[in-house]
Design a protein around this motif. Structure first.
Motif: not given
Lengths: 388, 388
Positions: A168-169, A171-172, A175-176, A179, A189, A192, B193, B196, B200
């Motif tokens: 899961t991380l 993917t996170e 996405l971060d 940001v 994206a 991902v 997002r 995800t 988590r």
């Protein structure tokens, strides 16, 4: 207890191309042993590339793992080799980290600084380690990188949970990247998508590997599909993810993925050869490890497909439930002889060479500086040319 | 072997607000048993909403699971209740599918047709079932929805692999929504997002739950954090994901997530009450299930926090390793009495009411049609008001 091979590429060189240094890998593969240890090339530049990947990605990797709820943060830190089983800091062996090194090079291939590939390097390393945690548990492997595996220390539930969390991380962190401004939202994206597809192929490959254990015969095509999933898919993503984060187009991404995919299959072919004929560090004699487990690896599948007398004798032996797992050294050595006689060894050596060449050829489709290209070539040689 | 509760909300009503029908839940919670079975309201509209969610999401769900490499496709289909253990089609109980129903309503809350929420409904159902597969294995649960759990039929490796695969598919179906034109790429990325982050938190919650088993005391705050992760996070995502896919802004998404989150905590508070005082279907007597396992559920944590004589006596009993798991009915009934005396039961009933009200209040922040609002209110009541 088996050595941790299939899903890790963190081992030392053995097979070496004779036409050393030729960037397009025209050399034929011979066994490194016949050339002496001097043929093994851990060139300083490869070690620098690996060190750069670790240095640039580890801080983000550690802060991602530190986000997990206790005690998963501890289990994760143990698995990566940052602490020992008692929680004391360790200068542990977290693996060579080939995937992060590829992700940084990948960004450079798109003309971006290596930094642009960092979220990609962290992501692929997280997904790689998710698969290690779950595979070690499923396969019952008790050691990895000379340490007790996480499930043996913290129990199966923690290995499952921390594996889930690392995936899961993975993917996170991508996405971060959007940001924090390191990538556009659209490119994040796309990254991902890249890692998600690779993760599912990785799982498919492991599922096929588990299923093959129950079968006496596996075709060469099935074996290649399994290895393409277990090893090729994530190396493909690693080689492209930095470029994708840096905004490269699909043509560049596809070519870099092909490089990584075929590199993975070349690695795996060599790994399968070593699984049968690799020598132990202590005795220098072959340990016949995969034969002991009746693993349907490439040399075995190729030998079974050949169909001659040796091939048929091999098939009979593998179908015979008697003596499974308890064969003598002599019996295993004879079986290795049958595989060689049926052409399984030579075919797999050729396959490794073909895949290595195909990987390098894919690089020609991407405009990049000579320096970056040379680094890709050097990393490929490092990954494919191993001793045990 | 424990009944599958914590992570499923697919059970029948028991606690009912007395001010029945008031959309903002001003009623106080009383035990349904004191009002007779007539107080339980499975309104036709709720059953229609659940049926709509299943009807609209199941085709995509089945085609996603069918993408998995054999035998994972079979294991997945068995887990969802589409086939029996011999591979024959089954009209199985795949659960009430509250999450898909919420996802479709969520799209409607944003003024879009329910169809716009389908990829979201499929995604949350995939992630929910990923967690069920892994949790059943970790917790050693042998039945779910009156059937043998997947790991008992196909082995632990398949449960791990298929769980991993479903989690990955949960992201893939959202990315596909952008490709097939059902959502913009930016909205699909926002949905990724959302799922995800929820995944988590779900894993964090399960990790806390596993860790709490080794402890004698857990604070109310810790228990709420655990339950917020295990149950609140994915219901929060379910209630917002349709709106996000339909392009709703963050204010709408945040409010809908609050609705789902507090709904999850309300459900969990009721579930914890039923875990101690819930009657068995056969005898109609309390089964004291959670007390037998010394589960640190909300009533227990609240009772331990109270600090009076009954609270201290309870703490002593829970810290005593003697008799663990082998307490008589009489001992467990007395322990339930201590929890009630220390206020744990009343506090948890109040907590369920507070969370239910907070969930409904969050709806006021979102402009939506009265019909959609009524559906959200009815679903909340269906989820919170259960009998056993």
């Amino acid at each position: 207890m088996t050595p941790p091979r299939r899903t890790t590429i963190d081992t030392a060189p053995r097979l070496a191309p004779t036409a050393a240094g030729h960037p397009h890998g025209e050399g034929t593969y011979v066994e490194a042993r016949t050339q002496g240890a001097g043929s093994v090339k851990d060139t300083p530049s490869v070690l620098d590339l690996l060190a750069r990947g670790r240095t640039m990605c580890t801080p983000s990797l550690r802060s991602a793992v530190a986000r997990l709820a206790a005690p998963m943060d501890t289990v994760g830190a143990y698995h990566f080799g940052w602490i020992d089983r008692d929680g004391r800091p360790a200068a542990g062996d977290g693996g060579k980290a080939v995937r992060p090194a590829l992700a940084l090079l990948s960004a450079e291939a798109a003309g971006a600084p290596a930094e642009a590939g960092v979220p990609g390097g962290v992501s692929v390393e997280l997904v790689h380690n998710f698969s290690l945690l779950h595979d070690d548990l499923m396969d019952g492997d008790e050691t990895r990188r000379h340490r007790a595996t996480a499930w043996t220390v913290f129990g199966p539930a923690q290995a499952i949970l921390v594996g889930d969390a690392l995936a899961t991380l993975g993917t996170e962190v991508l996405l971060d990247a959007a940001v924090t401004g390191g990538a556009t939202a659209a490119d994040a994206a796309r990254a991902v998508r890249l890692i998600t597809t690779a993760t599912r192929k990785l799982i498919d490959g492991q599922a096929m590997d588990v299923a093959f254990e129950q079968r006496d015969v596996v075709t060469v095509e099935e074996c290649l599909e399994m290895e393409g999933g277990k090893t090729g898919a994530l190396l493909a993503a690693s080689a492209a993810i930095g470029a994708v984060l840096a905004g490269a187009d699909d043509r560049v991404s596809d070519a870099l993925q092909r490089y990584g995919y075929h590199l993975g299959l070349a690695f795996q072919a060599v790994d399968d050869l070593l699984g049968i004929w690799g020598a132990t560090e202590v005795t220098g004699k072959p340990h016949w490890g995969d034969l002991r487990q009746r693993k349907k690896s490439l040399p075995v599948c190729a030998a079974l497909a050949e169909g001659g007398a040796a091939s048929r004798k091999l098939a009979d032996q593998l179908a015979d439930p008697q003596g499974r797992g308890e064969e003598s050294e002599q019996v295993l050595a004879a079986r290795a002889g049958l595989i060689e006689e049926a052409g399984g060894r030579a075919w797999t050596q050729d396959e490794a060479r073909r895949r290595h060449q195909t990987a390098l050829a894919a690089l020609d489709e991407v405009p990049m500086t000579d320096e970056v290209r040379e680094h890709f070539v050097a990393l490929a040689e490092f990954v494919v040319v191993r001793e045990r």
